[in-house]
Design an enzyme around this catalytic site. Structure first.
Site, PDB file in Angstrom:
ATOM      1  N   SER A  14       0.789  -1.222   0.000  1.00 10.93           N
ATOM      2  CA  SER A  14       0.000   0.000   0.000  1.00 10.93           C
ATOM      3  C   SER A  14       0.823   1.274   0.000  1.00 10.93           C
ATOM      4  O   SER A  14       0.365   2.312  -0.482  1.00 10.93           O
ATOM      5  CB  SER A  14      -0.940   0.013   1.207  1.00 10.93           C
ATOM      6  OG  SER A  14      -0.218  -0.039   2.424  1.00 10.93           O
ATOM      7  N   HIS A  36      -5.378  -3.892  -1.806  1.00 13.27           N
ATOM      8  CA  HIS A  36      -5.033  -2.930  -2.850  1.00 13.27           C
ATOM      9  C   HIS A  36      -4.901  -3.611  -4.214  1.00 13.27           C
ATOM     10  O   HIS A  36      -4.091  -3.208  -5.044  1.00 13.27           O
ATOM     11  CB  HIS A  36      -3.748  -2.190  -2.486  1.00 13.27           C
ATOM     12  CG  HIS A  36      -3.930  -1.237  -1.349  1.00 13.27           C
ATOM     13  ND1 HIS A  36      -4.398   0.048  -1.524  1.00 13.27           N
ATOM     14  CD2 HIS A  36      -3.745  -1.390  -0.020  1.00 13.27           C
ATOM     15  CE1 HIS A  36      -4.473   0.648  -0.355  1.00 13.27           C
ATOM     16  NE2 HIS A  36      -4.085  -0.208   0.577  1.00 13.27           N
ATOM     17  N   LYS A  91     -12.281  -0.272  -0.405  1.00 16.30           N
ATOM     18  CA  LYS A  91     -11.479   0.395  -1.432  1.00 16.30           C
ATOM     19  C   LYS A  91     -12.197   0.283  -2.780  1.00 16.30           C
ATOM     20  O   LYS A  91     -13.160   0.994  -3.022  1.00 16.30           O
ATOM     21  CB  LYS A  91     -10.064  -0.168  -1.423  1.00 16.30           C
ATOM     22  CG  LYS A  91      -9.343   0.148  -0.116  1.00 16.30           C
ATOM     23  CD  LYS A  91      -7.957  -0.397  -0.052  1.00 16.30           C
ATOM     24  CE  LYS A  91      -7.196   0.084   1.172  1.00 16.30           C
ATOM     25  NZ  LYS A  91      -7.856  -0.157   2.470  1.00 16.30           N
TER      26      LYS A  91
END
Length: 396
Positions: A184, A212, A241
């Site tokens: 990240s 991610h 996310k």
């Protein structure tokens, strides 16, 4: 509380500020998106994990509202007592089917997913070989487990093999290689093909945190393992996310593993069930991500990243190399990172300076992140602002 306690806390906060390590909270008064309202004005947003641009999408909002209307604000209970709803089971089935696993289990946060994975499955007879740059939640999850711990330098396959040999020589019953799928703070993608080859050679299991990566890496956005075309044993991830941007985490694995986690994983057993609104939003985000619209969004996301990388490099900034939409602008000095972020906000671009302990000392940066919702005009405007601020502060 004693005065000495408060004096110590005040001194520590003063020291954090003096080192330029204070992490300010800037209040957003709008939906998450490429343009947000901060301090009463619109600014360009270049630091959210909103990879597919779905966090403010009206379809996601409508799905969340519909789930709340049907199932209320929450269950007021943990899953095994009185808290499992039909929408929880629907989300677990949809997620496992999308990502190609037998089953999945939901958690209140991705941090809890990593915190709940290791302890129920591995004991003192086992070994966990962890990448040195793994997310804090993996580190904390491993600490809760009695398995013997080994670390390898990030993406260093020679070092990984050395640690695997050591674990085998020490008589490990099971060995687990644990890694972020995409790191990240740096945007590096784990070398999962090489890791898979070493895991096969040393009969090790593979755990990947794809917070991610899920939704935008690999075919249909299935993640880093799909990006590399390999199989893994345990996948952890988030709905916070690319998959809607709310919160909540998950583990995907075989059905027996998931069943054992539902019996033994403490963050699952002792936390309230995921809110229906989050389940509804996440289901809609999965529907979008796995379809043709998801392909379009992923194409735009990586086109945006390529344009931004090229323009920032040409302007003279020091970027970490890579292909991921996380694009760190390396500065080194924590105070400089904070000053540059503050100046960028004045110029109409919202970014955040990252410094210790989020990143190593001396590696302060502004981590910029691309979204499929950004336009080329947004990107060009952000680069222009960076260029102005960078020249003023002596960065370029």
């Amino acid at each position: 509380m004693t005065s000495t306690f408060h004096d110590r806390i005040a001194a520590e906060l003063t020291d954090i500020e003096a080192q330029g390590l204070t992490k300010p909270e800037r209040v957003i008064a709008s939906r998450q998106g490429p343009v947000i309202q901060v301090g009463g004005r619109d600014v360009l947003n270049f630091c959210a994990n909103n990879y597919l641009g779905l966090a403010g999408d009206q379809r996601i909002v409508d799905a969340a509202n519909a789930a709340s209307e049907a199932r209320g604000a929450g269950t007021a209970s943990v899953r095994f007592i009185c808290g499992t709803l039909d929408i929880h089971k629907e989300l677990e089935r949809s997620l496992a089917d999308y990502l190609g696993f037998e089953d999945s289990i939901l958690f209140a946060a991705a941090f809890d997913a990593n915190g709940g994975l290791f302890e129920p499955l591995f004991g003192a007879e086992d070994a966990i070989v962890s990448d040195s740059l793994n997310h804090a939640s993996i580190i904390d999850g491993v600490r809760l487990c009695k398995a013997k711990r080994y670390r390898f330098a990030t993406s260093d396959m020679d070092d990984l093999e050395t640690q695997l040999k050591a674990a085998r020589a020490d008589g490990a019953r099971e060995i687990v290689i644990a890694t972020d799928g995409a790191f990240s703070m740096d945007g590096y993608i784990a070398k999962l093909k090489d890791i898979r080859a070493l895991a096969d050679r040393y009969q090790a299991l593979i755990m990947v945190d794809d917070c991610h990566a899920t939704g935008f890496l690999g075919p249909q956005g299935k993640g880093s393992y799909a990006h590399h075309g390999v199989e893994i044993d345990f996948l952890t991830g988030t709905f916070g996310k690319a998959l809607g941007g709310a919160m909540g985490g998950f583990i995907c694995a075989t059905a027996p593993v998931v069943q054992l986690l539902k019996q033994r994983a403490r963050p699952y057993l002792f936390s309230n069930a995921l809110a229906p609104s989050i389940c509804g939003a996440s289901l809609e985000a999965i529907r979008i991500a796995r379809g043709s619209e998801g392909d379009t969004l992923r194409t735009q996301l990586f086109a945006n990243a390529a344009r931004y990388r090229s323009a920032m490099t040409e302007a003279g900034f020091n970027l970490l190399p890579g292909e991921h939409p996380i694009i760190p602008v390396m500065l080194g000095d924590a105070r400089l990172a904070q000053d540059l972020a503050a100046r960028m906000l004045e110029l109409g671009v919202y970014v955040i300076g990252f410094s210790f302990p989020v990143v190593p000392r001396g590696a302060a940066r502004i981590r910029t992140q691309m979204s499929a919702a950004h336009t080329f005009e947004h990107i060009d405007a952000a680069v222009a602002a960076f260029t102005t601020a960078g020249k003023e502060l002596g960065v370029i």
